[in-house]
Motif scaffolding. Structure first.
Motif, PDB file in Angstrom:
ATOM      1  N   ILE A 195      91.822   2.195  75.848  1.00  0.00           N
ATOM      2  CA  ILE A 195      90.546   1.599  76.259  1.00  0.00           C
ATOM      3  C   ILE A 195      89.614   2.732  76.652  1.00  0.00           C
ATOM      4  O   ILE A 195      90.024   3.670  77.344  1.00  0.00           O
ATOM      5  CB  ILE A 195      90.762   0.632  77.446  1.00  0.00           C
ATOM      6  CG1 ILE A 195      91.594  -0.575  76.993  1.00  0.00           C
ATOM      7  CG2 ILE A 195      89.422   0.171  78.033  1.00  0.00           C
ATOM      8  CD1 ILE A 195      92.104  -1.435  78.128  1.00  0.00           C
ATOM      9  N   THR A 196      88.370   2.639  76.205  1.00  0.00           N
ATOM     10  CA  THR A 196      87.415   3.691  76.539  1.00  0.00           C
ATOM     11  C   THR A 196      86.024   3.107  76.770  1.00  0.00           C
ATOM     12  O   THR A 196      85.849   1.880  76.768  1.00  0.00           O
ATOM     13  CB  THR A 196      87.389   4.768  75.432  1.00  0.00           C
ATOM     14  OG1 THR A 196      86.643   5.893  75.896  1.00  0.00           O
ATOM     15  CG2 THR A 196      86.760   4.239  74.149  1.00  0.00           C
ATOM     16  N   MET A 197      85.044   3.973  76.976  1.00  0.00           N
ATOM     17  CA  MET A 197      83.680   3.570  77.304  1.00  0.00           C
ATOM     18  C   MET A 197      82.718   4.016  76.201  1.00  0.00           C
ATOM     19  O   MET A 197      82.969   5.027  75.537  1.00  0.00           O
ATOM     20  CB  MET A 197      83.269   4.198  78.641  1.00  0.00           C
ATOM     21  CG  MET A 197      84.197   3.857  79.794  1.00  0.00           C
ATOM     22  SD  MET A 197      83.953   4.958  81.224  1.00  0.00           S
ATOM     23  CE  MET A 197      82.238   4.611  81.633  1.00  0.00           C
ATOM     24  N   PRO A 198      81.618   3.285  76.006  1.00  0.00           N
ATOM     25  CA  PRO A 198      80.664   3.665  74.961  1.00  0.00           C
ATOM     26  C   PRO A 198      80.152   5.096  75.100  1.00  0.00           C
ATOM     27  O   PRO A 198      79.975   5.807  74.102  1.00  0.00           O
ATOM     28  CB  PRO A 198      79.521   2.657  75.137  1.00  0.00           C
ATOM     29  CG  PRO A 198      80.148   1.482  75.816  1.00  0.00           C
ATOM     30  CD  PRO A 198      81.210   2.051  76.709  1.00  0.00           C
ATOM     31  N   ASN A 199      79.941   5.556  76.356  1.00  0.00           N
ATOM     32  CA  ASN A 199      79.350   6.878  76.567  1.00  0.00           C
ATOM     33  C   ASN A 199      80.317   8.040  76.368  1.00  0.00           C
ATOM     34  O   ASN A 199      79.929   9.198  76.469  1.00  0.00           O
ATOM     35  CB  ASN A 199      78.692   6.969  77.950  1.00  0.00           C
ATOM     36  CG  ASN A 199      79.621   6.571  79.085  1.00  0.00           C
ATOM     37  OD1 ASN A 199      80.556   5.821  78.891  1.00  0.00           O
ATOM     38  ND2 ASN A 199      79.348   7.073  80.278  1.00  0.00           N
ATOM     39  N   VAL A 200      81.604   7.750  76.102  1.00  0.00           N
ATOM     40  CA  VAL A 200      82.532   8.843  75.789  1.00  0.00           C
ATOM     41  C   VAL A 200      83.101   8.708  74.368  1.00  0.00           C
ATOM     42  O   VAL A 200      83.971   9.475  73.973  1.00  0.00           O
ATOM     43  CB  VAL A 200      83.690   8.949  76.818  1.00  0.00           C
ATOM     44  CG1 VAL A 200      83.137   9.229  78.201  1.00  0.00           C
ATOM     45  CG2 VAL A 200      84.564   7.709  76.818  1.00  0.00           C
ATOM     46  N   MET A 201      82.577   7.750  73.597  1.00  0.00           N
ATOM     47  CA  MET A 201      83.077   7.550  72.237  1.00  0.00           C
ATOM     48  C   MET A 201      82.822   8.762  71.337  1.00  0.00           C
ATOM     49  O   MET A 201      83.539   8.986  70.357  1.00  0.00           O
ATOM     50  CB  MET A 201      82.473   6.299  71.609  1.00  0.00           C
ATOM     51  CG  MET A 201      83.272   5.038  71.870  1.00  0.00           C
ATOM     52  SD  MET A 201      84.997   5.142  71.295  1.00  0.00           S
ATOM     53  CE  MET A 201      84.787   5.104  69.513  1.00  0.00           C
ATOM     54  N   ALA A 202      81.803   9.553  71.684  1.00  0.00           N
ATOM     55  CA  ALA A 202      81.540  10.759  70.876  1.00  0.00           C
ATOM     56  C   ALA A 202      82.733  11.704  70.934  1.00  0.00           C
ATOM     57  O   ALA A 202      83.096  12.351  69.943  1.00  0.00           O
ATOM     58  CB  ALA A 202      80.281  11.469  71.378  1.00  0.00           C
ATOM     59  N   LYS A 203      83.353  11.784  72.116  1.00  0.00           N
ATOM     60  CA  LYS A 203      84.547  12.626  72.269  1.00  0.00           C
ATOM     61  C   LYS A 203      85.771  11.968  71.628  1.00  0.00           C
ATOM     62  O   LYS A 203      86.581  12.627  70.977  1.00  0.00           O
ATOM     63  CB  LYS A 203      84.834  12.887  73.749  1.00  0.00           C
ATOM     64  CG  LYS A 203      83.855  13.820  74.436  1.00  0.00           C
ATOM     65  CD  LYS A 203      84.320  14.118  75.859  1.00  0.00           C
ATOM     66  CE  LYS A 203      83.437  15.171  76.518  1.00  0.00           C
ATOM     67  NZ  LYS A 203      83.929  15.541  77.866  1.00  0.00           N
ATOM     68  N   VAL A 204      85.910  10.664  71.845  1.00  0.00           N
ATOM     69  CA  VAL A 204      87.079   9.938  71.345  1.00  0.00           C
ATOM     70  C   VAL A 204      87.051   9.833  69.820  1.00  0.00           C
ATOM     71  O   VAL A 204      88.089   9.838  69.164  1.00  0.00           O
ATOM     72  CB  VAL A 204      87.153   8.531  71.974  1.00  0.00           C
ATOM     73  CG1 VAL A 204      88.341   7.738  71.435  1.00  0.00           C
ATOM     74  CG2 VAL A 204      87.243   8.631  73.498  1.00  0.00           C
ATOM     75  N   GLY A 205      85.844   9.784  69.270  1.00  0.00           N
ATOM     76  CA  GLY A 205      85.691   9.613  67.822  1.00  0.00           C
ATOM     77  C   GLY A 205      86.403  10.655  66.993  1.00  0.00           C
ATOM     78  O   GLY A 205      86.885  10.367  65.901  1.00  0.00           O
ATOM     79  N   ARG A 206      86.492  11.870  67.512  1.00  0.00           N
ATOM     80  CA  ARG A 206      87.131  12.928  66.734  1.00  0.00           C
ATOM     81  C   ARG A 206      88.654  12.779  66.661  1.00  0.00           C
ATOM     82  O   ARG A 206      89.328  13.528  65.943  1.00  0.00           O
ATOM     83  CB  ARG A 206      86.759  14.303  67.298  1.00  0.00           C
ATOM     84  CG  ARG A 206      87.332  14.664  68.656  1.00  0.00           C
ATOM     85  CD  ARG A 206      86.966  16.104  68.985  1.00  0.00           C
ATOM     86  NE  ARG A 206      87.641  16.609  70.170  1.00  0.00           N
ATOM     87  CZ  ARG A 206      87.066  16.808  71.348  1.00  0.00           C
ATOM     88  NH1 ARG A 206      85.776  16.511  71.513  1.00  0.00           N
ATOM     89  NH2 ARG A 206      87.751  17.303  72.367  1.00  0.00           N
ATOM     90  N   LEU A 207      89.186  11.790  67.374  1.00  0.00           N
ATOM     91  CA  LEU A 207      90.620  11.526  67.328  1.00  0.00           C
ATOM     92  C   LEU A 207      90.985  10.530  66.223  1.00  0.00           C
ATOM     93  O   LEU A 207      92.137  10.139  66.087  1.00  0.00           O
ATOM     94  CB  LEU A 207      91.096  10.954  68.669  1.00  0.00           C
ATOM     95  CG  LEU A 207      90.864  11.820  69.912  1.00  0.00           C
ATOM     96  CD1 LEU A 207      91.247  11.053  71.166  1.00  0.00           C
ATOM     97  CD2 LEU A 207      91.667  13.113  69.821  1.00  0.00           C
ATOM     98  N   GLY A 208      89.995  10.122  65.462  1.00  0.00           N
ATOM     99  CA  GLY A 208      90.192   9.094  64.433  1.00  0.00           C
ATOM    100  C   GLY A 208      91.326   9.376  63.471  1.00  0.00           C
ATOM    101  O   GLY A 208      92.072   8.476  63.091  1.00  0.00           O
ATOM    102  N   ARG A 209      91.478  10.638  63.087  1.00  0.00           N
ATOM    103  CA  ARG A 209      92.526  10.980  62.113  1.00  0.00           C
ATOM    104  C   ARG A 209      93.929  10.772  62.686  1.00  0.00           C
ATOM    105  O   ARG A 209      94.873  10.490  61.939  1.00  0.00           O
ATOM    106  CB  ARG A 209      92.374  12.435  61.653  1.00  0.00           C
ATOM    107  CG  ARG A 209      91.228  12.645  60.674  1.00  0.00           C
ATOM    108  CD  ARG A 209      91.188  14.063  60.171  1.00  0.00           C
ATOM    109  NE  ARG A 209      90.951  15.016  61.255  1.00  0.00           N
ATOM    110  CZ  ARG A 209      90.940  16.336  61.104  1.00  0.00           C
ATOM    111  NH1 ARG A 209      91.163  16.860  59.909  1.00  0.00           N
ATOM    112  NH2 ARG A 209      90.705  17.137  62.132  1.00  0.00           N
ATOM    113  N   VAL A 210      94.054  10.921  64.010  1.00  0.00           N
ATOM    114  CA  VAL A 210      95.351  10.710  64.656  1.00  0.00           C
ATOM    115  C   VAL A 210      95.548   9.233  65.000  1.00  0.00           C
ATOM    116  O   VAL A 210      96.605   8.649  64.740  1.00  0.00           O
ATOM    117  CB  VAL A 210      95.478  11.555  65.949  1.00  0.00           C
ATOM    118  CG1 VAL A 210      96.815  11.301  66.624  1.00  0.00           C
ATOM    119  CG2 VAL A 210      95.305  13.037  65.645  1.00  0.00           C
ATOM    120  N   LEU A 211      94.516   8.616  65.585  1.00  0.00           N
ATOM    121  CA  LEU A 211      94.644   7.258  66.092  1.00  0.00           C
ATOM    122  C   LEU A 211      94.490   6.177  65.026  1.00  0.00           C
ATOM    123  O   LEU A 211      95.146   5.132  65.097  1.00  0.00           O
ATOM    124  CB  LEU A 211      93.621   7.021  67.204  1.00  0.00           C
ATOM    125  CG  LEU A 211      93.698   7.959  68.413  1.00  0.00           C
ATOM    126  CD1 LEU A 211      92.593   7.615  69.412  1.00  0.00           C
ATOM    127  CD2 LEU A 211      95.075   7.878  69.075  1.00  0.00           C
TER     128      LEU A 211
END
Length: 232
Positions: free
Chosen positions: A115-131
């Motif tokens: 679970i995450t927040m809209p304002n940190v999705m820029a950081k989380v987005g780069r995990l797409g290849r793993v997640l």
């Protein structure tokens, strides 16, 4: 023809694989034909009359199972420091941001939901290849990208699941454990079916629910008589 094992023969003596059963009957049978020594998951497989390659026929949603999944769901919350206490109080197993992003980039995925927040999705987005391949990528449509992280954690821990039709047009989801009473398995399954029924794409023609099967871990599938299910 492969020789049946003793457990397979025992299972086949308790039900007829060529017959369709009501959801109520199947919820009892699945307990009888499960022979594993652990508390197996009970799964529902629903084949839909949709073409998932078409964007307007992608069936995806969330459902709060009345009796939960029976699984201890490990939740990671990736959030800003001001939301950490809220996430912890709600029961999140792991809370943080940069440290956990680094762990995931290093290959750590010992979690069930992020679970995450809209304002940190820029950081989380780069995990797409793993997640992404593991189905762990947070998504606003499933309620895992939100400012109300505490509420989201409580819902996931309480039995809220997200589901999505696969490329073969099948929705596969866990609706409990073999240790559940049959009525709890039936009610959880009914709730999932009702939710999927409401999501029928307007562009989907013909039969929407093609087939429904109930099974447990390593058990044969039990065909469900669609006529026995309310609302479809």
């Amino acid at each position: 023809m492969a020789k049946l094992t003793k457990k397979q023969k025992e299972a086949l003596s308790k039900y007829d694989p060529s017959q369709q059963y009501s959801l109520t009957e199947a919820s009892s049978i699945v307990k009888d034909i499960t022979a594993v020594k652990f508390d197996a998951s009970v799964d529902l497989d629903i084949r839909l009359g949709v073409d998932p390659r078409k964007a307007d026929q992608m069936v995806r949603g969330v459902v709060a199972l009345p009796h939960g999944t029976g699984k201890d769901v490990k939740v990671l919350v990736l959030c800003t420091p001001d939301k950490e206490e809220e996430a912890k109080e709600a029961g999140a197993d792991y809370v943080g941001l940069d440290d956990y992003i680094a762990k995931i980039e290093g290959g750590w995925t010992d979690i069930d939901v992020i679970i995450t927040m809209p304002n940190v999705m820029a950081k989380v987005g780069r995990l797409g290849r793993v997640l992404g391949p593991r189905g762990l990528m947070p998504n606003p449509k499933s309620g895992t990208v939100t400012l109300e992280v505490g509420k989201a954690v409580k819902e996931v821990k309480g039995g809220k699941i997200d589901f999505k039709v696969d490329k073969f047009g099948i929705v596969h989801a866990s609706v409990g454990k073999v240790s559940f009473d049959p009525d709890k398995i039936q009610e959880n399954a009914q709730e999932l079916i009702n939710t999927i029924s409401k999501l029928k794409p307007a562009s989907s023609k013909g039969t929407y629910f093609k087939s429904i099967h109930l099974s447990s871990t390593m058990s044969p599938g039990i065909a469900i008589d669609k006529g026995s299910i309310q609302g479809i």
